[in-house]
Motif scaffolding. Structure first.
Motif, PDB file in Angstrom:
ATOM      1  N   THR A 132      28.102  41.225  31.070  1.00 55.84           N
ATOM      2  CA  THR A 132      28.827  40.039  31.536  1.00 55.84           C
ATOM      3  C   THR A 132      28.948  39.955  33.049  1.00 55.84           C
ATOM      4  O   THR A 132      29.429  38.946  33.561  1.00 55.84           O
ATOM      5  CB  THR A 132      30.244  39.999  30.927  1.00 55.84           C
ATOM      6  OG1 THR A 132      30.957  41.186  31.291  1.00 55.84           O
ATOM      7  CG2 THR A 132      30.165  39.899  29.403  1.00 55.84           C
ATOM      8  N   PRO A 152      28.124  39.056  36.632  1.00 52.08           N
ATOM      9  CA  PRO A 152      27.194  38.124  37.294  1.00 52.08           C
ATOM     10  C   PRO A 152      26.476  38.748  38.488  1.00 52.08           C
ATOM     11  O   PRO A 152      25.508  38.183  39.001  1.00 52.08           O
ATOM     12  CB  PRO A 152      28.112  36.984  37.747  1.00 52.08           C
ATOM     13  CG  PRO A 152      29.445  37.629  37.936  1.00 52.08           C
ATOM     14  CD  PRO A 152      29.532  38.720  36.911  1.00 52.08           C
ATOM     15  N   ARG A 153      26.945  39.901  38.954  1.00 52.16           N
ATOM     16  CA  ARG A 153      26.362  40.535  40.129  1.00 52.16           C
ATOM     17  C   ARG A 153      25.164  41.417  39.790  1.00 52.16           C
ATOM     18  O   ARG A 153      24.491  41.899  40.698  1.00 52.16           O
ATOM     19  CB  ARG A 153      27.421  41.383  40.836  1.00 52.16           C
ATOM     20  CG  ARG A 153      28.611  40.567  41.350  1.00 52.16           C
ATOM     21  CD  ARG A 153      29.589  41.463  42.079  1.00 52.16           C
ATOM     22  NE  ARG A 153      30.723  40.702  42.603  1.00 52.16           N
ATOM     23  CZ  ARG A 153      31.723  41.227  43.306  1.00 52.16           C
ATOM     24  NH1 ARG A 153      31.718  42.534  43.567  1.00 52.16           N
ATOM     25  NH2 ARG A 153      32.707  40.479  43.738  1.00 52.16           N
TER      26      ARG A 153
END
Length: 238
Positions: free
Chosen positions: A86, A88-89
């Motif tokens: 999960t 986003p980076r």
């Protein structure tokens, strides 16, 4: 050493298929959790059978230890998997790479907890320590805690090659060769082979780092112990 060889001789064949399944890429999270449960169930039996049995462990302690170890294994794997998927980076290729290494922190942390939980009777009751001539020098809680701690460390040492060799080896082969493009089914036997190699490297390494028979200096012992020499000896367990 023959006893160690016998115990670990059975440990390796049973673990080979299970370890290979845990590091197989693309495993469903539910199925991966089942593998963790199976792994910790086997580890619980192994840890209980190879504890220092100079003091009795109750059934309640044993069951509580098993439930605690399995819960830690499943929870750590689930939390890490969710964090990676999960975030986003983290790029998609990196997520796939990190996912293949997920079993290591899950198994290492759970195996340490498994040792502590399954052998908590030693922690509370202590273990018998012996003089060099084999006579009993008393019961030591400090020796018990050292035995549990060093045995827990062996699980990290043991797990490192087992869960690093397969994903690292597969990644190298994917970058350096066309093996899996030409023979996609070769991934499974390669993973099994690398898992087997990891087991047969990790187990001797762990045993060499932390011998089963350990010693403790007399000035570290409780006043109730009666050593006759500078050191006492005790069974660390496996």
């Amino acid at each position: 050493s023959s006893g160690i060889n016998a115990e670990y001789g059975g440990f390796s064949p049973f673990n080979i298929p299970l370890c290979a399944l845990m590091v197989m890429p693309g495993t469903n999270p539910v199925v991966a959790s089942m593998y963790q449960v199976l792994n910790q169930t086997m580890n619980a039996g192994f840890n209980y059978s190879n504890r220092n049995a100079s003091k009795e462990t109750t059934t309640l302690q044993m069951v509580g230890g098993y439930v605690g170890a399995v819960s830690v294994a499943v929870s750590v794997a689930a939390v890490l998997r969710r964090t990676i998927t999960t975030s986003p980076r983290i790029s998609a290729p990196l997520k796939r790479t990190l996912a293949t290494f997920l079993p290591f922190p899950a198994v290492a942390s759970a195996s340490m907890c498994n040792i502590i939980f399954m052998r908590n009777g030693e922690f509370f009751n202590g273990v018998e320590v012996y003089n060099e001539d084999g006579s009993c020098a008393g019961v030591s809680h400090l020796a018990a805690r050292k035995a549990i701690f060093t045995t827990a460390l062996t699980r990290i040492v043991m797990a490192t090659p087992i869960f690093f060799f397969p994903p690292a080896g597969i990644a190298v082969l994917e970058r350096a060769t066309t093996l899996f493009k030409r023979f996609p089914r070769a991934r499974i036997p390669t993973t099994v082979a690398l898992s087997t190699l990891g087991l047969y490297v990790g187990i001797p390494l762990a045993v060499a780092c932390f011998p089963q028979t350990s010693k403790l200096a007399r000035d570290k012992l409780e006043p109730s112990c009666t050593p006759t020499g500078e050191f006492v000896y005790y069974n660390k367990g496996l």
